[in-house]
Design a protein around this motif. Structure first.
Motif, short mmCIF file in Angstrom:
data_model
loop_
_atom_site.label_atom_id
_atom_site.label_comp_id
_atom_site.label_asym_id
_atom_site.label_seq_id
_atom_site.Cartn_x
_atom_site.Cartn_y
_atom_site.Cartn_z
N ASP A 296 2.67 -7.06 0.04
CA ASP A 296 1.48 -7.60 0.68
C ASP A 296 1.32 -9.07 0.27
O ASP A 296 1.18 -9.35 -0.93
N LYS B 255 0.41 -4.60 -4.07
CA LYS B 255 0.45 -3.65 -2.96
C LYS B 255 1.60 -3.94 -2.01
O LYS B 255 2.13 -5.05 -1.98
N GLN B 256 1.95 -2.95 -1.23
CA GLN B 256 2.85 -3.11 -0.10
C GLN B 256 1.99 -3.14 1.16
O GLN B 256 0.83 -2.73 1.14
N ALA B 257 2.56 -3.62 2.26
CA ALA B 257 1.80 -3.70 3.50
C ALA B 257 2.74 -3.70 4.69
O ALA B 257 3.94 -3.97 4.56
N VAL C 136 4.10 -5.65 7.46
CA VAL C 136 4.21 -7.08 7.74
C VAL C 136 5.30 -7.30 8.78
O VAL C 136 6.28 -6.55 8.85
N VAL D 138 1.31 3.63 2.62
CA VAL D 138 1.08 2.45 3.46
C VAL D 138 0.97 2.82 4.93
O VAL D 138 0.06 2.38 5.64
N TYR E 19 -2.21 2.55 7.43
CA TYR E 19 -2.04 1.65 8.57
C TYR E 19 -2.55 2.27 9.87
O TYR E 19 -3.11 1.56 10.72
N TYR F 75 -4.69 2.32 -1.60
CA TYR F 75 -4.72 2.12 -0.15
C TYR F 75 -5.84 2.90 0.55
O TYR F 75 -6.01 2.77 1.76
#
Length: 304
Positions: free
Chosen positions: A192, A198-200, A202, A238, A242, A253
């Motif tokens: 992120d 964090k991961q996101a 993208v 994630v 999402y 999350y």
């Protein structure tokens, strides 16, 4: 690979940054590990060292000079293990919620690796602090993962993961109810840019695909089965966030108002793999842990 310290690859039908491509092609290494090797001039492209941002071209010949693995300084710890399967090449272990898989910042001991080192020899491909670890699950995610006992097994299990030959199913309690009974989430994942912890999803992230099926619906929650086609960090967490259905109990999350507990309600319920030497297909499953079963019972009772 005859020489475990020299890895070679030829780029075919791929494009993008060198560090991203190599982290995919050589899944035993993380992208950070690849970048470190590049910074140390241990990655040679067409006979010359290059930068991590080098854009690969079709036909590029890549050589990675892996430094010798130091003898591990990790201390074996006699921590009870729930071993589902073991042979000369691998271990399938049922990890409890709350246990970190391998040592990292803030978690130098009492990890799954510490426990495994007291039980059996482990592969050395993944470096000093991650011996044997082919893939990971998060600290508060419980369930099955495979561990390599030697480098031959590690290489084969890693290649199977990369080529989607390994089957991994998870059970999760997520927020909300679904209008559809099943679906597929195809959304690239990377760190992120707004929060490095964090991961996101993208635009230029790594390919990530999660298939899910709704098993049971409750008031404001659902039990789903998720199948990983790829294995990105925090992928299910994630992806479900999402699409508006974050995993219940997820402190990173999910919403603050969620189910009580010690973390996300995410369980690696089944694992299928190919035995590296025999080629035999092996499948394993584990029963839901008590904390997960109790929460499902509570949700069912509230649903009546």
């Amino acid at each position: 690979m005859k020489n475990k310290q020299i890895l070679e690859s030829t780029i075919v039908n791929q494009s993008g940054r060198l560090d991203k491509i190599l982290a995919t092609d050589f899944s035993a290494f993380s992208r950070n590990q690849i970048k470190k090797l590049i910074d140390q001039d241990r990655v040679i492209v067409n006979g010359k060292p290059v930068l991590a941002k080098y854009l690969v071209q079709d036909g590029d010949h890549v050589v990675i000079k892996v430094p010798p693995v130091k003898k591990t300084e990790l201390l074996p710890e006699k921590i009870p293990l729930d071993i589902v399967y073991e042979d000369d090449d691998l271990i399938v272990v049922n990890k409890p919620q709350g246990m970190v898989v391998h040592p990292s910042a803030g978690h130098s001991e009492h990890t799954l690796v510490n426990a495994l080192l007291s039980h059996a020899p482990l592969s050395t491909i993944n470096g000093e602090f991650r011996p044997g670890i082919v893939h990971r699950i998060d600290k508060d995610t419980s369930g099955l993962l495979m561990v390599a006992k030697n480098n031959f097994a590690h290489e084969h299990l890693s290649l199977d993961l990369k080529s989607h030959k390994t089957g991994r199913k998870y059970l999760a309690i997520v927020h909300g109810n679904f209008s559809e009974k099943r679906g597929t989430i195809k959304a690239p994942i990377d760190r992120d840019p707004k929060n490095r912890q964090k991961q996101a999803v993208v635009a230029n992230g790594r390919e990530a695909i999660t298939h899910f099926k709704v098993l049971e619906s409750f008031s404001n929650y659902s039990l789903i089965e998720a199948v990983l086609e790829t294995g990105r960090t925090h992928q299910i967490r994630v992806h479900m966030a999402y699409i508006g259905h974050p995993v219940a109990g997820d402190p990173l999350y999910g919403p603050r108002k969620t189910l009580p507990g010690r973390g996300q309600y995410l369980f690696a319920s089944s694992l299928s793999l190919t035995q590296p030497h025999t080629g035999k297909e092996l499948s394993f499953s584990a029963p839901l842990p008590d904390y997960f079963q109790k929460m499902l019972l509570k949700l069912r009772n509230l649903n009546e």
